[in-house]
Design a protein around this motif. Structure first.
Motif, short mmCIF file in Angstrom:
data_model
loop_
_atom_site.label_atom_id
_atom_site.label_comp_id
_atom_site.label_asym_id
_atom_site.label_seq_id
_atom_site.Cartn_x
_atom_site.Cartn_y
_atom_site.Cartn_z
N GLU A 1 -6.59 -0.16 4.44
CA GLU A 1 -7.72 -0.11 5.37
C GLU A 1 -8.09 -1.48 5.95
O GLU A 1 -8.47 -1.54 7.14
CB GLU A 1 -8.92 0.55 4.70
CG GLU A 1 -8.73 2.06 4.56
CD GLU A 1 -9.89 2.76 3.89
OE1 GLU A 1 -10.57 2.12 3.07
OE2 GLU A 1 -10.10 3.96 4.19
N GLY B 1 0.82 -1.21 0.00
CA GLY B 1 0.00 0.00 0.00
C GLY B 1 0.85 1.26 0.00
O GLY B 1 0.52 2.25 -0.68
N LYS C 1 -5.44 2.87 -0.34
CA LYS C 1 -6.48 2.71 0.69
C LYS C 1 -7.09 1.31 0.66
O LYS C 1 -7.39 0.75 1.72
CB LYS C 1 -7.55 3.79 0.50
CG LYS C 1 -7.11 5.17 0.95
CD LYS C 1 -8.23 6.19 0.90
CE LYS C 1 -8.45 6.73 -0.48
NZ LYS C 1 -9.38 7.89 -0.50
N THR C 2 -7.26 0.76 -0.53
CA THR C 2 -7.82 -0.59 -0.64
C THR C 2 -6.94 -1.61 0.06
O THR C 2 -7.43 -2.57 0.66
CB THR C 2 -7.99 -0.96 -2.12
OG1 THR C 2 -8.93 -0.06 -2.72
CG2 THR C 2 -8.50 -2.39 -2.28
N ALA D 1 -6.22 5.54 -4.28
CA ALA D 1 -7.34 4.61 -4.18
C ALA D 1 -6.83 3.19 -3.95
O ALA D 1 -7.34 2.46 -3.09
CB ALA D 1 -8.19 4.67 -5.44
N ALA D 2 -5.81 2.78 -4.72
CA ALA D 2 -5.24 1.44 -4.54
C ALA D 2 -4.59 1.32 -3.17
O ALA D 2 -4.68 0.26 -2.52
CB ALA D 2 -4.22 1.16 -5.64
#
Length: 360
Positions: A254, A237, A250-251, A247-248
């Motif tokens: 998280e 990440g 956070k995926t 976006a990648a």
């Protein structure tokens, strides 16, 4: 961390009451890992993959190398000449060098020979870390790895060699060392890929870093090692965020920070993964304008940086300050938080305060 080497040093010094070999290791518990041991055993063989032993009852067994905490042969299968030589590493390294070299060549057992060769290299590493000849240390570690490419001490030897090569600005050599580690044995592949990913990220070779972290994560999942899986995913990440793909990032991040069951009371490995995940998550939220979530992530990141003695505590506090500053017009609580964080920065991290004062 030179896990095996440090453990062996302490056990040689303090284990005078023992009369046989001992293996300390992690085992799976009802919920968390537990520490267990085999004492009064005879270690019959070892490698990066496993440690084999025979019990007093004649029964044999083995412990996977990834579960080993420490081994002690000082008052069991280790012969006294090797024990004396290891003890002299700290007190008289010049005398230790020829003694260890002789045992490595003609020691009384294969285990003694391997251990002596590793400790011979470690003398040079200690000198290099004290400002001595780094090239000599790399050479001696290479001699150990040529003889025992997947030996019991190979994890430490590859790691130390790559670290010394990076310090010497020989990034290509460090990359080769880690790739050799990955291919040397399946038991070494996960850690080799993890370190390779961190190397590639530091060199801004993002795609290579991602491949290495993804391989490390796959291998950790295979081994049922949640700490290592999340550590690799946290770095993955971080790499995505460095590439500019928030976006990648956070995926990937998280699921780690939101997992309330992620806890390992037996080590700091879970905190280490979180100390990597939270700063990158804060950066991802900040880049997309979600300053409240970014603030929360940076506060957590600052805590884990402090707890793990990491290097990013000041940066995280500075970023939390920037978030509060951007939000102060929305609620008086943010102005109060901003002022408190500014005080913390002024007292503990003046350079970070200078940095954030330049930010718009």
């Amino acid at each position: 961390m030179i896990r095996n080497a440090v453990a062996l040093t302490l056990l040689v010094v303090f284990a005078g009451a023992l009369c046989a070999d001992e293996i300390n290791y992690y085992k799976k518990g009802a919920k968390y890992r537990e520490i267990a041991n085999h004492n009064s055993v005879e270690i019959t063989g070892w490698s990066a993959a496993k440690v084999d032993f025979k019990g007093a009852d004649g029964k044999t067994g083995s412990v996977p190398g990834t579960d080993i905490i420490s081994v002690n042969r000082a008052y069991g299968t280790m012969h006294s000449d090797l024990s004396r030589a290891i003890e002299s590493v700290g007190s008289d390294p010049e005398a230790a060098i020829p003694a260890l070299k002789a045992i490595a060549a003609s020691g009384k057992s294969p285990l003694d020979k391997e251990e002596a060769l590793f400790w011979h290299a470690l003398v040079y590493v200690n000198e290099a870390n004290a400002g001595g000849n780094v090239a000599a240390a790399i050479t001696e570690l290479g001699n150990y790895l040529k003889a025992y490419k997947a030996g019991f001490f190979a994890r430490d030897a590859y790691r130390m060699s790559a670290d010394l090569q990076r310090r010497s600005k020989k990034v290509s050599d460090a990359r080769t060392t880690l790739k050799t580690m990955i291919s040397a044995d399946n038991a070494l592949a996960r850690e080799g890929n993890q370190m390779l990913g961190e190397l590639e990220l530091s060199e801004k070779q993002y795609n290579d870093a991602l491949r290495a972290f993804q391989a490390a994560k796959t291998q950790a999942t295979r081994d049922g090692n949640k700490n290592a899986e999340y550590l690799a995913q946290a770095w993955e990440g971080t790499t995505q965020q460095a590439k500019g793909d928030s976006a990648a990032a956070k995926t990937l991040l998280e699921p780690i920070t939101n997992n309330q069951d992620f806890d390992d009371p037996m080590s700091f490995d879970d905190e280490l993964a979180l100390s990597v995940a939270y700063p990158a998550l804060g950066d991802a939220h900040y880049a997309t304008g979600n300053f409240e979530k970014a603030y929360d992530a940076f506060v957590q990141a600052g805590y884990y940086a402090w707890w793990t003695q990491g290097q990013q505590e000041g940066y995280c506090i500075g970023q939390a300050y920037l978030c509060a500053r951007k939000l102060e017009s929305t609620d008086d609580k943010w102005k109060k938080r901003k002022d408190k964080l500014r005080t913390v920065l002024a007292v503990g991290f003046p350079r970070e305060l200078q940095r954030v004062d330049k930010e718009k």
